[in-house]
Design a protein around this motif. Structure first.
Motif: not given
Length: 226
Positions: A146-157
């Motif tokens: 599958p293709v999964l897309v995860s999102v970090d809403l407020n950014g890595f830092n």
């Protein structure tokens, strides 16, 4: 002639009033701050979800393949990025944007545990968007993967970088993007993959479906995921 008495507060009355104001502020301000934070997270979640949906729709309209089998390992995200403006390619593990190698390995599950195997879903390409959010891909480049897309809403830092709080996963199914935890996705069992009572290493990966369907989810997350 009689002089009228001037009305004034005594020092004790002033101190009592200030004390009452302080108590009320101590009770209400944390709640207001929490509600504001929850509103911010929900707004960014819905915006990110919409962005991912729009890109896949545009790829379809341009007759660009959505089939992961048509792409080499860790290459899907590069085609995806062509449909975004102001995007930065952070490399396969994210370390091109951040002063750390294997940036994906800093992400935590719902119970604050880091490392494998949840981070294996984040290490096939990362994109930093102009609004600070990060998109992280899982594309193994083989049939039935599958293709999964995860999102970090407020950014890595911006911590906590925690699944179920500021990190959520979506899955491409039959050319449609679904919130992880929905029927047909890899991890539909929310009692196992989105619960404070679960010790599964992937706990948190299915919280996306709750965040999408429950308007009060982020209020719960801000209150309970500290």
């Amino acid at each position: 002639m009689f002089k009228s008495k001037e009305m004034a507060f005594t020092l004790a009355e002033v101190l009592i009033t200030l004390g009452v104001i302080g108590v009320v502020a101590a009770i209400t301000i944390p709640s207001l701050v929490a509600n504001y934070k929850a509103h911010q997270l929900r707004t960014q979640f819905l915006k990110s979800y919409s962005t991912i949906q729009q890109v896949f729709r545009q790829m379809q309209n341009d007759e660009i393949s959505l089939d992961p089998a048509d792409y080499a390992h860790a290459s899907y995200y590069k085609t995806f990025s062509k449909y975004l403006t102001g995007v930065t390619d952070c490399g396969v593990y994210g370390n091109e944007c951040y002063r750390t190698s294997f940036a994906c390995h800093t992400y935590q599950n719902l119970k604050k545990k880091k490392g494998q195997p949840i981070t294996t879903h984040l290490d096939d390409g990362q994109l930093l968007l102009s609004d600070g959010t990060v998109l992280m891909f899982d594309n193994l480049g083989r049939d039935n993967a599958p293709v999964l897309v995860s999102v970090d809403l407020n950014g890595f830092n911006s911590p906590p970088n925690r699944f179920g709080y500021d990190v959520f996963t979506f899955q491409l199914i039959d050319e449609n993007i679904k919130a992880m935890g929905d029927l047909g996705t890899l991890y539909p069992d929310k009692d196992k993959y989105c619960s404070l009572n679960s010790n599964d290493s992937l706990n948190g990966i299915s919280c996306a479906v709750k965040a999408r369907s429950d308007a009060d989810y982020f209020k719960w997350a801000v209150r309970n995921l500290k």
